[in-house]
Scaffold this active site. Structure first.
Site, PDB file in Angstrom:
ATOM      1  N   LYS A  54      -1.589  -3.637  -5.223  1.00 29.29           N
ATOM      2  CA  LYS A  54      -2.827  -2.855  -5.127  1.00 29.29           C
ATOM      3  C   LYS A  54      -2.945  -1.910  -6.319  1.00 29.29           C
ATOM      4  O   LYS A  54      -4.017  -1.769  -6.913  1.00 29.29           O
ATOM      5  CB  LYS A  54      -2.857  -2.081  -3.798  1.00 29.29           C
ATOM      6  CG  LYS A  54      -3.091  -2.989  -2.600  1.00 29.29           C
ATOM      7  CD  LYS A  54      -2.848  -2.303  -1.266  1.00 29.29           C
ATOM      8  CE  LYS A  54      -2.962  -3.306  -0.111  1.00 29.29           C
ATOM      9  NZ  LYS A  54      -2.618  -2.759   1.185  1.00 29.29           N
ATOM     10  N   GLN A  98      -0.515   2.718   3.729  1.00 29.12           N
ATOM     11  CA  GLN A  98       0.043   1.366   3.851  1.00 29.12           C
ATOM     12  C   GLN A  98       0.720   1.186   5.212  1.00 29.12           C
ATOM     13  O   GLN A  98       1.550   2.002   5.616  1.00 29.12           O
ATOM     14  CB  GLN A  98       1.049   1.124   2.701  1.00 29.12           C
ATOM     15  CG  GLN A  98       1.642  -0.268   2.693  1.00 29.12           C
ATOM     16  CD  GLN A  98       0.598  -1.365   2.464  1.00 29.12           C
ATOM     17  OE1 GLN A  98      -0.264  -1.259   1.604  1.00 29.12           O
ATOM     18  NE2 GLN A  98       0.654  -2.421   3.256  1.00 29.12           N
ATOM     19  N   ASP A 121      -9.791   1.446   4.024  1.00 29.47           N
ATOM     20  CA  ASP A 121      -9.327   0.328   4.848  1.00 29.47           C
ATOM     21  C   ASP A 121     -10.235   0.095   6.053  1.00 29.47           C
ATOM     22  O   ASP A 121     -10.067  -0.880   6.780  1.00 29.47           O
ATOM     23  CB  ASP A 121      -7.896   0.590   5.339  1.00 29.47           C
ATOM     24  CG  ASP A 121      -6.862  -0.103   4.458  1.00 29.47           C
ATOM     25  OD1 ASP A 121      -7.197  -1.155   3.893  1.00 29.47           O
ATOM     26  OD2 ASP A 121      -5.741   0.417   4.355  1.00 29.47           O
TER      27      ASP A 121
END
Ligand code: NDP
Length: 280
Positions: A54, A98, A121
């Site tokens: 990422k 994460q 997200d």
């Protein structure tokens, strides 16, 4: 069957280039870079690889990323304080936590602490409610990537029967909303579904996100179906999907490979969301 292998890597690359152009425009207009804060707790090897990919993708798209690596035993309050600091930092556009988090942390409590306007997200209640209501929002990256991959085939989703195998909060459930918004007829299967193969064989579009290596075999797929394989299963140093590719590609009309299908799209959609967050 003349099966088309959907090239997720190439489609993701195109999206990354579009994001890069807009991110450069942002620098010219705002005299700063679009910024994504990435929070990694502990040292789960798979998470470290995801974060590395990422961060690399951000850099390729002219987006600044700032990594916060926290000890696996981090105290909940310290993590919440960091999120609060990032929420109120106007130079941070997006915040990514994460997953998975270590067991002593309540994942929902941590994810819900992220400001919904920076929730790249799409995991906060505000964004998931907006998605369910059909309102514009930061939508979860992996299901958004799946929808883009289906659209890349040039086939209309409207009126098709989409069968989703897996009902997780991050893939299966948001996909239901996204495919309904595209006017598909949606069936959701899970570990307690009776006669799974009966359902998968009805699918014009089959999306599999269960985390079981090569679980869906060719005989479970309708001839000509579009098959999107979300699964990432590591076995003896190699990556496998949830779909048994060789068998499935003999019957599917379109199919995504693993690796090189959904994975790169998840990252591309993350970059797109980070850019979108600059406007929120
Ligand atoms: P979860 O473990 O959260 O959910 C798995 C789902 O699969 C559950 O709903 C479960 O049902 C269902 N399931 C499990 N076994 C079966 C079975 N035998 N038959 C039918 N359904 C079953 O997984 P995630 O959604 O987080 O991830 C799924 C896979 O996708 C993993 O391999 C993961 O690594 C991958 N992934 C890939 C991403 C990418 O970028 N390519 C991003 C995110 C995930 P139940 O609810 O009944 O338990």
């Amino acid at each position: 069957m003349n099966t088309v292998i959907i090239d997720g890597k190439a489609i993701a690359q195109k999206i990354k280039e579009e994001v890069a152009t807009k991110a450069k425009e942002f620098i010219r207009k705002k005299a700063r870079r679009v910024c994504l804060a990435v929070v990694l707790v502990g040292n789960n090897p798979a998470s470290e690889v995801y974060v590395k990919n990422k961060v690399m993708a951000c850099s390729e798209s002219s987006i600044k990323s700032v990594e916060y690596k926290l000890d696996k035993k981090v105290n909940k309050n310290d993590l919440l304080l960091l999120i609060e600091k990032l929420n109120s930092d106007s130079s941070v556009d997006g915040i990514l936590i994460q997953l998975p988090l270590p067991k002593h942390l309540n994942e929902q409590e941590i994810l819900q602490a992220v400001n919904s306007n920076k929730d790249v997200d799409g995991f906060t209640m505000i964004n998931s409610s907006k998605l369910a209501l059909g309102l514009d929002c930061l939508a979860p990256c992996t299901p958004s990537g799946c929808v883009e991959l289906i659209k890349s085939t040039g086939q209309s989703i409207e009126g098709k029967h989409a069968v989703i195998v897996g009902r997780s909060n991050i893939v299966g459930k948001p996909l239901v909303q996204m495919l309904l918004a595209e006017n598909a007829t949606v069936t959701v299967c899970h570990s307690l579904t009776n006669d799974l193969a009966y359902h998968t064989r009805q699918a014009d579009i089959l999306i599999v996100a269960i985390g079981k290596k090569e679980f869906i075999t060719g005989d479970m797929i309708k001839f000509g179906a579009t098959v999107i394989d979300v699964g990432i299963n590591r076995f003896e140093g190699k990556l496998y999907g949830d779909v048994e590719f060789d068998g499935a590609s003999k019957v599917a009309g379109h199919i995504t490979p693993v690796p090189g299908g959904v994975g790169p799209m998840t990252i591309a959609m993350l970059l797109k969301n980070t850019l979108k967050a600059t406007k929120l």
